[in-house]
Scaffold this active site. Sequence first.
Site, PDB file in Angstrom:
ATOM      1  N   GLY A 186      13.124  38.513  74.759  1.00 44.45           N
ATOM      2  CA  GLY A 186      11.676  38.716  74.738  1.00 44.45           C
ATOM      3  C   GLY A 186      10.849  37.884  75.679  1.00 44.45           C
ATOM      4  N   PRO A 194      18.310  37.715  76.175  1.00 43.99           N
ATOM      5  CA  PRO A 194      17.304  38.106  77.162  1.00 43.99           C
ATOM      6  C   PRO A 194      17.738  39.336  77.953  1.00 43.99           C
ATOM      7  CG  PRO A 194      18.564  36.238  77.980  1.00 43.99           C
ATOM      8  CD  PRO A 194      19.083  36.530  76.591  1.00 43.99           C
ATOM      9  N   CYS A 232       4.743  67.568  87.011  1.00 43.76           N
ATOM     10  CA  CYS A 232       3.576  68.384  86.673  1.00 43.76           C
ATOM     11  C   CYS A 232       2.891  67.919  85.403  1.00 43.76           C
ATOM     12  CB  CYS A 232       4.007  69.827  86.553  1.00 43.76           C
ATOM     13  SG  CYS A 232       4.674  70.371  88.115  1.00 43.76           S
TER      14      CYS A 232
HETATM   15  N1  LLP Z   1      17.199  41.894  71.569  1.00 42.01           N
HETATM   16  C1  LLP Z   1      16.711  42.928  70.851  1.00 42.01           C
HETATM   17  C2  LLP Z   1      17.150  43.100  69.469  1.00 42.01           C
HETATM   18  C3  LLP Z   1      15.790  43.816  71.437  1.00 42.01           C
HETATM   19  O1  LLP Z   1      15.306  44.828  70.721  1.00 42.01           O
HETATM   20  C4  LLP Z   1      15.386  43.622  72.777  1.00 42.01           C
HETATM   21  C5  LLP Z   1      14.438  44.541  73.417  1.00 42.01           C
HETATM   22  C6  LLP Z   1      15.932  42.527  73.484  1.00 42.01           C
HETATM   23  C7  LLP Z   1      16.833  41.689  72.846  1.00 42.01           C
HETATM   24  C8  LLP Z   1      15.588  42.239  74.911  1.00 42.01           C
HETATM   25  O2  LLP Z   1      14.247  41.949  75.093  1.00 42.01           O
HETATM   26  P1  LLP Z   1      13.738  41.454  76.536  1.00 42.01           P
HETATM   27  O3  LLP Z   1      14.335  40.092  76.779  1.00 42.01           O
HETATM   28  O4  LLP Z   1      14.197  42.433  77.533  1.00 42.01           O
HETATM   29  O5  LLP Z   1      12.271  41.427  76.387  1.00 42.01           O
HETATM   30  N2  LLP Z   1      11.208  49.565  77.209  1.00 42.01           N
HETATM   31  C9  LLP Z   1      10.279  48.479  76.992  1.00 42.01           C
HETATM   32  C10 LLP Z   1      10.936  47.255  76.391  1.00 42.01           C
HETATM   33  C11 LLP Z   1      11.676  47.524  75.102  1.00 42.01           C
HETATM   34  C12 LLP Z   1      12.328  46.294  74.532  1.00 42.01           C
HETATM   35  C13 LLP Z   1      13.211  46.644  73.391  1.00 42.01           C
HETATM   36  N3  LLP Z   1      13.964  45.574  72.844  1.00 42.01           N
HETATM   37  C14 LLP Z   1       9.581  48.146  78.321  1.00 42.01           C
HETATM   38  O6  LLP Z   1       9.828  48.826  79.305  1.00 42.01           O
HETATM   39  O7  LLP Z   1       8.766  47.242  78.367  1.00 42.01           O
END
Ligand code: LLP
Length: 421
Positions: A239, A276, A346
């Site tokens: 996150g 991450p 479109c």
């Molecule tokens: N762990 C879990 C349980 C998660 O659900 C996620 C992301 C991560 C780790 C990784 O999070 P990150 O480090 O990438 O923030 N499609 C969206 C983002 C969806 C994130 C879903 N879960 C976008 O394009 O912003």
Amino acid sequence: MDHFLYKNGTLHAEDVALTDIAASVGTPFYVYSAATLTRHYHLFTEALSPLPHMVCFAIKSLSNVAVLKLLGDLGAGMDVVSGGEYRRARAAGVPGDRIVFSGVGKTREEMRLALTGGIRQFNVESEPELRALSEVATSLGLSAPITIRVNPDVDAKTHAKIATGKSENKFGIPIARAREVYAEAARLPGIEVIGVDVHIGSQLTELAPFEQAYLKVADLTRQLRADGHNIRRLDLGGGLGIPYTRSNEAPPLPMDYGALIKRTVGDLGCEIEIEPGRLISGNAGLLVASVIYVKNGEGRDFLILDAAMNDLVRPSMYDAHHDIVPVIEPAPAVEAAVYDVVGPVCETGDTFAKGRPVAPLGEGDLVAFRSAGAYGAVMASEYNTRPLVPEVLVGGDHFAVIRQRPTFDEILNRDTIPSWL
Ligand code: LLP
């Protein structure tokens, strides 16, 4: 810092000119920098040292097997959320004991796949899932190592579609009920409780929500230990946000995030896992496209690209900002033109940016979307029967296509006409 810089007036990925890749692969395409992926992974391992830890890359952000092999060979673990992602991690040579399985809807089939193939842990998100896992593991004569994902009811202060840690979200077990569920887990056959898991959302640009969540996890860990559970691993989720613009954004650095982890849970003697995705892959990738037309509209000019919302959905789905830069560096004195940057699909939602200043461009010119490595290619589709966008990996002065653009024959051959038509 990334490795996408202008050299001799042309944007390069490391030592490769994007014009060379475009000439060989055609546009649009995604391009990733191996050096940037490597650097970002190491930022986390350095931030967590000397705590015992594993950085499990969230495959959902960028799941190409070549990228997974690169990170896996550096020692990374993988966070998967489906049987498909589990298969990708294994195909990249990552051993099962470095794979964690997250997600609210794991099927029994996916549980069997991971239990027989090897798994580091399941992050369990509900009681029905816990019971199903117990049944599946017992039927195989195996034991499933688990954490329970708790929902700490913390506001991650991010886009509503990617916040996961509030009680109204579908994720995890309310932290107030966690002790009860751990007690059930400890009684169930085929289940080995090893830790606690939390993930509160994505693209967090402040540390405070992490701090609130991790302090709650630390308290819970102490209570669970007092209840007799052997809690020895904390999965703190992913996150951490990234800068999407080059100007004013300054999300917390991995080093500060690591210091926060040490401060909040470092004294518990647990092995720390993080998941991450975006911070490792986001600024390690670009989407490169060509200008098809410049169309003069009513009071605005449209830059119509050969990339569209099916290739990069984030702007239309989350109103996300991606910097858009010309591949050929504009002369310093050139004044920017202002465009609505759109694709050929479109629907009006196929808009990447409105009123965006970019250097003046014409037909055939190349542009690059920055920060497109995470949740770019993985969310692409073939909407409008546009072939799935290819992916290219650069390492030094080499590049390789790591996913081919499908041919139209391949696309059409996936459909079948039933004999009764
Ligand atoms: N762990 C879990 C349980 C998660 O659900 C996620 C992301 C991560 C780790 C990784 O999070 P990150 O480090 O990438 O923030 N499609 C969206 C983002 C969806 C994130 C879903 N879960 C976008 O394009 O912003």
